[in-house]
Design a protein around this motif. Structure first.
Motif, short mmCIF file in Angstrom:
data_model
loop_
_atom_site.label_atom_id
_atom_site.label_comp_id
_atom_site.label_asym_id
_atom_site.label_seq_id
_atom_site.Cartn_x
_atom_site.Cartn_y
_atom_site.Cartn_z
N ALA A 16 51.78 22.26 40.03
CA ALA A 16 50.96 21.05 40.63
C ALA A 16 49.45 21.13 39.49
CB ALA A 16 50.87 21.22 42.22
N ALA A 17 49.19 22.44 39.64
CA ALA A 17 47.71 22.61 39.22
C ALA A 17 48.00 22.32 37.78
CB ALA A 17 47.41 24.13 39.00
N VAL A 18 48.81 22.25 36.93
CA VAL A 18 49.12 21.86 35.57
C VAL A 18 49.15 20.25 35.45
CG1 VAL A 18 50.40 22.03 33.40
CG2 VAL A 18 49.95 24.14 34.69
N VAL A 19 49.98 19.86 36.31
CA VAL A 19 50.32 18.37 36.27
C VAL A 19 49.03 17.54 36.68
CG1 VAL A 19 51.49 16.61 37.62
CG2 VAL A 19 52.89 18.55 36.70
N ARG A 25 45.47 29.41 31.77
CA ARG A 25 46.69 29.97 31.18
C ARG A 25 47.72 30.56 31.92
NH1 ARG A 25 48.42 31.52 25.95
NH2 ARG A 25 49.52 33.43 25.90
N THR A 26 47.19 31.25 33.18
CA THR A 26 48.18 31.77 34.02
C THR A 26 49.01 30.66 34.77
OG1 THR A 26 46.40 31.88 35.97
CG2 THR A 26 47.06 34.02 34.47
N ASP A 27 48.39 29.60 34.99
CA ASP A 27 49.10 28.43 35.59
C ASP A 27 50.24 27.77 34.81
OD1 ASP A 27 48.01 28.83 38.21
OD2 ASP A 27 46.40 27.17 37.66
N THR A 77 59.78 23.78 21.87
CA THR A 77 58.66 22.67 21.97
C THR A 77 57.05 23.48 22.54
OG1 THR A 77 58.05 20.55 23.08
CG2 THR A 77 59.23 21.92 24.37
N ASP A 78 56.05 22.83 22.60
CA ASP A 78 55.09 23.33 23.30
C ASP A 78 55.12 23.29 24.86
OD1 ASP A 78 52.95 20.78 24.13
OD2 ASP A 78 54.39 20.51 22.33
N ALA A 79 54.26 23.71 25.52
CA ALA A 79 53.96 24.04 26.62
C ALA A 79 53.84 22.60 27.56
CB ALA A 79 52.91 24.89 27.26
N ALA A 86 60.28 18.25 31.91
CA ALA A 86 60.59 19.01 32.99
C ALA A 86 60.37 18.20 34.15
CB ALA A 86 60.12 20.37 33.14
N THR A 87 59.14 17.40 34.16
CA THR A 87 58.75 16.55 35.23
C THR A 87 59.15 15.09 35.30
OG1 THR A 87 56.54 16.29 34.44
CG2 THR A 87 56.91 18.25 35.90
#
Length: 120
Positions: A16-19, A25-27, A77-79, A86-87
């Motif tokens: 949720a934080a990344v989206v 980086r930790t998220d 692929t990259d993150a 994935a989402t």
């Protein structure tokens, strides 16, 4: 030693934080690892290696087992691209056409397995 798994609550929070636009980086690492973990749990197997450097790699998809050297079926692929795949905010064919994913081998098409099934 068993592989350490990411708790669903921690994975959901990080994703949720990344989206939501977070770049800590930790998220990012937790979100990538958790969604890869979910893929490997949903589609167990050893025929395709899915890599998202520098965070993680998993083997998934039923088929011939790979044990040594470079696997014959590799997705890399990259993150940011992986999280979008994935989402479900990015389709597999769009990522491949835009060269955001490197997919080699006859089994390295993840269309049928994306977006990753995430627990509610």
């Amino acid at each position: 030693m068993p592989r350490r798994t990411i708790d669903d609550e921690d994975g959901r929070r990080a994703l949720a934080a990344v989206v939501g636009g977070g770049t800590q980086r930790t998220d990012v690492a937790t979100a990538v690892r958790w969604t890869l973990q979910r893929l490997a749990e949903d589609v167990p197997g050893n025929s395709v290696e899915v890599r998202v450097p520098p965070f993680a790699a998993v083997q998934a998809i039923p088929g011939p087992r790979h044990t040594r050297g470079t696997p014959p079926n590799v997705v890399e692929t990259d993150a940011a691209t992986w999280i979008a795949l994935a989402t479900g905010t990015l389709r597999w064919d769009e990522a491949v056409d835009a060269a955001r994913v490197s997919a080699s081998g006859s089994r390295a098409d993840l269309t049928d397995f994306l977006p990753v099934r995430l627990p509610a």
